[in-house]
Design an enzyme around this catalytic site. Sequence first.
Site, PDB file in Angstrom:
ATOM      1  N   GLU A  32       0.843  -1.200   0.000  1.00 30.01           N
ATOM      2  CA  GLU A  32       0.000   0.000   0.000  1.00 30.01           C
ATOM      3  C   GLU A  32       0.873   1.242   0.000  1.00 30.01           C
ATOM      4  OE1 GLU A  32      -3.148  -0.285  -1.148  1.00 30.01           O
ATOM      5  OE2 GLU A  32      -3.545  -1.693   0.472  1.00 30.01           O
ATOM      6  N   HIS A  33       0.521   2.219  -0.838  1.00 26.82           N
ATOM      7  CA  HIS A  33       1.293   3.460  -1.010  1.00 26.82           C
ATOM      8  C   HIS A  33       2.677   3.170  -1.588  1.00 26.82           C
ATOM      9  CE1 HIS A  33      -1.599   6.213   0.834  1.00 26.82           C
ATOM     10  NE2 HIS A  33      -1.841   5.239   1.708  1.00 26.82           N
ATOM     11  N   SER A  66     -28.355   2.361 -16.187  1.00 25.68           N
ATOM     12  CA  SER A  66     -27.716   1.800 -14.993  1.00 25.68           C
ATOM     13  C   SER A  66     -28.796   1.246 -14.073  1.00 25.68           C
ATOM     14  CB  SER A  66     -26.916   2.880 -14.258  1.00 25.68           C
ATOM     15  OG  SER A  66     -26.664   2.464 -12.926  1.00 25.68           O
ATOM     16  N   GLY A 121     -13.584   0.454  -1.546  1.00 29.97           N
ATOM     17  CA  GLY A 121     -12.180   0.296  -1.900  1.00 29.97           C
ATOM     18  C   GLY A 121     -11.913  -0.938  -2.736  1.00 29.97           C
ATOM     19  N   LEU A 122     -12.962  -1.434  -3.421  1.00 27.10           N
ATOM     20  CA  LEU A 122     -12.799  -2.627  -4.262  1.00 27.10           C
ATOM     21  C   LEU A 122     -12.755  -2.263  -5.742  1.00 27.10           C
ATOM     22  CD1 LEU A 122     -15.291  -4.961  -2.391  1.00 27.10           C
ATOM     23  CD2 LEU A 122     -12.821  -5.034  -2.335  1.00 27.10           C
ATOM     24  N   ASP A 169      -5.653  -0.909 -10.426  1.00 27.88           N
ATOM     25  CA  ASP A 169      -7.042  -1.369 -10.362  1.00 27.88           C
ATOM     26  C   ASP A 169      -7.507  -1.936 -11.705  1.00 27.88           C
ATOM     27  OD1 ASP A 169      -6.773  -0.326  -7.884  1.00 27.88           O
ATOM     28  OD2 ASP A 169      -8.105   1.383  -8.185  1.00 27.88           O
TER      29      ASP A 169
END
Length: 381
Positions: A32-33, A66, A121-122, A169
Amino acid sequence: MDSTGVRNSFKKHFAAEGDLYFSPGRINLIGEHTDYNGGFVLPGAIDKGILAEIKTNGQNKIRAYSVDYDEYSEFGLNEENKPSQSWACYLFGVAREIIKRGHKIGGFDTVFAGDVPLGAGLSSSAALESTFAFAINDIFGLGIDKFELAKIGQATEHNYCGVKCGIMDQFASLFGKEGHLIRLDCRSLEYEYVPFQPKGYKMVLIDSVVKHELASSAYNRRRESCEAVVAAIQKRHPNVSLLRDADLKMLDEVKTEISAEDYMRAEYVIEEIQRLLDACEALKKGDYKTVGEKMYGTHHGMSKLYEVSCEELDYLNDVAAACGVIGSRVMGGGFGGCTINLVPEEKYDTFIETAVKGFASKFGKEPKVYPVAISNGTRKL
């Protein structure tokens, strides 16, 4: 994910039948980061994502519905046709990025829905971009490779959605492979599949349902800290262009020339890059105990050195340790969001019950629980 709702909705809106495409969200096990410091990340695609039905319509416009927002949007393919709905901007951006690369596409009709939780956060947005990049490439026979499709998704975020994200991602969404995580080198974009078959364990995310407003300014400050340390180290070691190139010995050499805060931030990043490499070696040996220890190490570093955790996430991490969870950490940028947990199957029910009850009594609201499994990437169904 159930396709019946999408199928029925497409028939209702467009009185036709199209092709189905699916793109998953992702988790990041560790790392992470590290991305903007040129290090490594270790994501995997999950069994939740975005499902879309798509059919060319012979017109020069996209007609989209949507299911989740219960909204319809219709827009052309030229730059000035940008739609007002934020979800529609993802579709528009992907189409524009493909056109900007010299490909010819036409209009299409689409209905889509997702079961990847928004804001957890997915990477629901990357799943959305990947679905449409992959589908447009397929229905118009453009022959774009998956690497370029990931870059198209990333460029959509940068140019149409105002988010300066890395490529992890979209990459994880498109390149995901069941039973494997992807060790992605954020500098060279070289990658390798690392086996991930945690028999006897379950993976679960616990969402603190906390969102901190300060996240983006704090994130920028962390980046500035990392850059300041690199600038100091470079004076002695000109070949160091990112923290990825530095080690703790180099960091100690410049300790008196940088602030205590910058030192702590860099210490976390240098250690985290090593933790990820150690975790990959452990995964290759099937040593999940070591992987779990590295996850706890990451949480400690993010909480105490990088200072991007919060009370709620630290609490969930403590509960995990007390319940015998072998690995737990805050996942994502921090300042809220989820913890990712690797839980022995026999301790799963007790852990979930303890975490949910304890969190609710301490913070006055229930956390959300998302069991996840590692699955394949973007595909036509």
